[in-house]
Design a protein around this motif. Structure first.
Motif, PDB file in Angstrom:
ATOM      1  N   THR A  11       0.830  -1.209   0.000  1.00 28.42           N
ATOM      2  CA  THR A  11       0.000   0.000   0.000  1.00 28.42           C
ATOM      3  C   THR A  11       0.859   1.252   0.000  1.00 28.42           C
ATOM      4  N   GLU A  12       0.485   2.232  -0.808  1.00 27.09           N
ATOM      5  CA  GLU A  12       1.146   3.540  -0.808  1.00 27.09           C
ATOM      6  C   GLU A  12       0.080   4.633  -0.773  1.00 27.09           C
ATOM      7  N   ILE A  13       0.386   5.710  -0.068  1.00 31.86           N
ATOM      8  CA  ILE A  13      -0.546   6.843   0.030  1.00 31.86           C
ATOM      9  C   ILE A  13       0.188   8.133  -0.316  1.00 31.86           C
ATOM     10  N   VAL A  14      -0.428   8.951  -1.148  1.00 29.19           N
ATOM     11  CA  VAL A  14       0.100  10.279  -1.469  1.00 29.19           C
ATOM     12  C   VAL A  14      -0.972  11.300  -1.128  1.00 29.19           C
ATOM     13  N   TYR A  15      -0.611  12.304  -0.327  1.00 26.06           N
ATOM     14  CA  TYR A  15      -1.569  13.328   0.093  1.00 26.06           C
ATOM     15  C   TYR A  15      -0.933  14.697  -0.106  1.00 26.06           C
ATOM     16  N   LEU A  16      -1.526  15.498  -0.988  1.00 30.40           N
ATOM     17  CA  LEU A  16      -1.056  16.867  -1.211  1.00 30.40           C
ATOM     18  C   LEU A  16      -2.273  17.787  -1.133  1.00 30.40           C
ATOM     19  N   ALA A  17      -2.377  18.548  -0.055  1.00 32.22           N
ATOM     20  CA  ALA A  17      -3.536  19.430   0.129  1.00 32.22           C
ATOM     21  C   ALA A  17      -3.449  20.616  -0.824  1.00 32.22           C
ATOM     22  N   ALA A  18      -4.588  20.954  -1.466  1.00 27.93           N
ATOM     23  CA  ALA A  18      -4.621  22.094  -2.382  1.00 27.93           C
ATOM     24  C   ALA A  18      -4.460  23.408  -1.621  1.00 27.93           C
ATOM     25  N   GLU A  19      -4.966  23.451  -0.389  1.00 30.73           N
ATOM     26  CA  GLU A  19      -4.789  24.615   0.480  1.00 30.73           C
ATOM     27  C   GLU A  19      -3.965  24.180   1.683  1.00 30.73           C
ATOM     28  N   GLU A  20      -3.883  25.066   2.697  1.00 33.49           N
ATOM     29  CA  GLU A  20      -3.092  24.727   3.867  1.00 33.49           C
ATOM     30  C   GLU A  20      -3.599  23.462   4.537  1.00 33.49           C
TER      31      GLU A  20
END
Length: 226
Positions: free
Chosen positions: A61-70
């Motif tokens: 399993t891999e997870i990528v999380y990049l929030a568009a805002e803060e």
């Protein structure tokens, strides 16, 4: 020697200086308050995505999380269950900012408690829906819930979320109604067997709705290719 106009100008300048000092102090306090709130939001954000991922046979399993805002309201959980299967949930809270993150944290807490029970994805979504409806200022959540066993059997149910991709092809599943609209909502679930070698990709709409500097949407076609 000072005349009356000089005294008046001095008093005026001192008054202006006092106002500026006061505004600067207020601005500094507000800036510090916003920094503290932002740090709290980031701390909450970390709870929405797991750090330690459980293993299950050949599942990686891999997870990528990049929030568009803060800070945003998207969340993802990969949780072990007592029967040695794994519960995988991805969700997207309506709105952005600290309030959305708080609702996401509420959902994550409820999901972690439900992972200890041997209930299916449809029942998990139904319970989470009722939890959300008891929450003030809740908004709504799109959510995809999936259970994977060591034999490769996948059972999933969907509450208005984007369908997962199996080896780059979008799966056709019943979308269902997002959480937070109708109490005691029943959701349908489906099951299938994963091939020996396969890739399942779960995404939020932030991927397909990402925009370039010229405003062009990333879109479903390019999402499918990656």
């Amino acid at each position: 020697a000072l005349n009356l106009s000089d005294v008046g100008l001095a008093v005026s300048n001192l008054g202006l200086l006092a106002v500026l000092v006061y505004q600067f102090a207020q601005s500094s306090r507000e800036e510090q308050r916003l920094k503290s709130a932002l740090q709290a939001a980031h701390d909450i954000q970390y709870s929405l995505v797991p750090v330690d991922l459980p293993s299950l046979g050949g599942l990686h399993t891999e997870i990528v999380y990049l929030a568009a805002e803060e800070v945003g309201g998207d969340f993802c959980q990969v949780l072990p269950r007592p029967d040695e299967s794994i519960l995988i949930v991805i969700g997207d809270v309506s709105g952005k900012g600290l309030q959305a993150a708080m609702v996401g944290t509420l959902a994550v807490g409820a999901l972690r408690s439900m992972a200890d029970e041997e209930i299916g994805p449809a029942e998990t979504l139904k319970r989470l829906n009722n939890v959300l409806l008891r929450t003030p200022n809740r908004g709504f959540i799109t959510c995809l819930c999936m259970i994977i066993t060591a034999s490769g059997k996948v059972t999933l149910a969907n509450a208005g979320h984007l369908s997962p991709y199996l080896d780059g092809a979008e799966m056709k599943i019943e979308p269902g109604l997002p959480l937070g609209f109708v109490p005691d909502m029943d959701y349908e679930q489906m099951s299938f067997l994963l091939p020996v070698t396969a890739r399942l990709t779960l995404i939020s709409d932030g991927v397909v709705e990402a925009r370039s500097e010229t405003g062009e949407l990333y879109g479903f076609e390019r999402t499918s290719k990656i």
